[in-house]
Design a protein around this motif. Structure first.
Motif, PDB file in Angstrom:
ATOM      1  N   LYS A   1      -4.366  -3.715   9.261  1.00 28.39           N
ATOM      2  CA  LYS A   1      -3.344  -2.937   9.989  1.00 28.39           C
ATOM      3  C   LYS A   1      -3.549  -1.474   9.247  1.00 28.39           C
ATOM      4  N   PRO A   2      -3.573  -0.468  10.090  1.00 26.79           N
ATOM      5  CA  PRO A   2      -3.660   0.862   9.667  1.00 26.79           C
ATOM      6  C   PRO A   2      -2.339   1.247   8.766  1.00 26.79           C
ATOM      7  N   ARG A   3      -2.912   2.038   7.339  1.00 23.63           N
ATOM      8  CA  ARG A   3      -1.958   2.358   6.264  1.00 23.63           C
ATOM      9  C   ARG A   3      -1.483   1.256   5.513  1.00 23.63           C
ATOM     10  N   SER A   4      -2.186   0.229   5.703  1.00 23.88           N
ATOM     11  CA  SER A   4      -1.664  -1.064   4.840  1.00 23.88           C
ATOM     12  C   SER A   4      -2.573  -1.427   3.705  1.00 23.88           C
ATOM     13  N   SER A   5      -2.234  -2.305   2.856  1.00 24.10           N
ATOM     14  CA  SER A   5      -3.023  -2.657   1.622  1.00 24.10           C
ATOM     15  C   SER A   5      -2.619  -4.173   1.452  1.00 24.10           C
ATOM     16  N   VAL A   6      -3.483  -4.895   0.753  1.00 27.38           N
ATOM     17  CA  VAL A   6      -3.560  -6.262   0.290  1.00 27.38           C
ATOM     18  C   VAL A   6      -3.621  -6.579  -1.278  1.00 27.38           C
ATOM     19  N   THR A   7      -2.794  -6.999  -1.874  1.00 21.92           N
ATOM     20  CA  THR A   7      -3.235  -7.379  -3.400  1.00 21.92           C
ATOM     21  C   THR A   7      -3.258  -8.854  -3.747  1.00 21.92           C
ATOM     22  N   SER A   8      -4.272  -9.315  -4.375  1.00 24.15           N
ATOM     23  CA  SER A   8      -4.419 -10.591  -4.560  1.00 24.15           C
ATOM     24  C   SER A   8      -4.813 -10.465  -6.141  1.00 24.15           C
TER      25      SER A   8
END
Length: 200
Positions: A58-65
């Motif tokens: 998704k544009p302008r999104s991030s994921v952290t793991s």
């Protein structure tokens, strides 16, 4: 023979007293520029297997793991953030997993510096340098976007409600730091709504 040593762009620079927020350089940040086709299931699967997280689509999104964060930059580009000490190992694993898949993975850790803003009022301070509206409710934690900041190219990542990372090219680090120090001074604090008295 002397050994090579790494020095961050803002090494030895400290925030002056009297700021309305906290400012510091994030020094232990490895960065990998990752490119590939979001429509390629083999690419997505290979990256997810190495990084332990799904690439944000998704544009302008991030994921952290864990200690890895993936920032969406464009439809075929992501910035992988990890501890600097893990960058080489992670890059090697990515390249091995992506063999034969249309992709690119490059260590760009020394390309940018990261300045972290923390505290209430960060959004108002950042808006002094950009036309980006950070008060419209569309920039929650996890939001990331390239922007023009103080007339230079920058990348913004909303880490938490009152924690923001600004990424700028290394050569602009001191300029950006000085601009933030000037606009974050306590006498320059803004409340955008309601009455307020002028600073003495």
């Amino acid at each position: 023979m002397s050994e090579l040593s790494y020095e961050t762009p803002l090494a030895g620079v400290i925030a002056p007293p009297g700021l309305a927020i906290s400012l510091r350089e994030v020094t232990d940040r490895g960065m990998i520029d990752l490119r590939g086709l979001a429509s390629d299931s083999a690419f997505i699967a290979a990256v997810s297997a190495v990084l332990g997280a799904q690439l944000p689509l998704k544009p302008r999104s991030s994921v952290t793991s864990g200690d890895v964060t993936l920032l969406w930059l464009s439809i075929d580009q992501w910035l992988v953030l990890c501890p600097r000490s893990r960058t080489e190992e992670m890059l090697g694993r990515l390249r091995a997993a992506l063999q034969g898949i249309h992709s690119l993975a490059v260590d760009v850790s020394d390309m940018r510096t990261v300045i972290r803003l923390e505290g209430e009022g960060c959004r108002e301070i950042l808006m002094k340098g950009t036309s980006l509206d950070l008060l419209d409710g569309n920039s929650p934690p996890g939001f990331c976007k390239r922007m023009r900041y103080a007339e230079i190219a920058a990348l913004l990542n909303v880490v938490d409600e009152n924690v923001f990372d600004v990424f700028v090219f290394r050569s602009y680090a001191r300029y950006t730091w000085d601009f933030l120090c000037a606009t974050a001074r306590e006498p320059a604090r803004l409340r955008l709504f309601g009455s307020q008295s002028a600073p003495v």
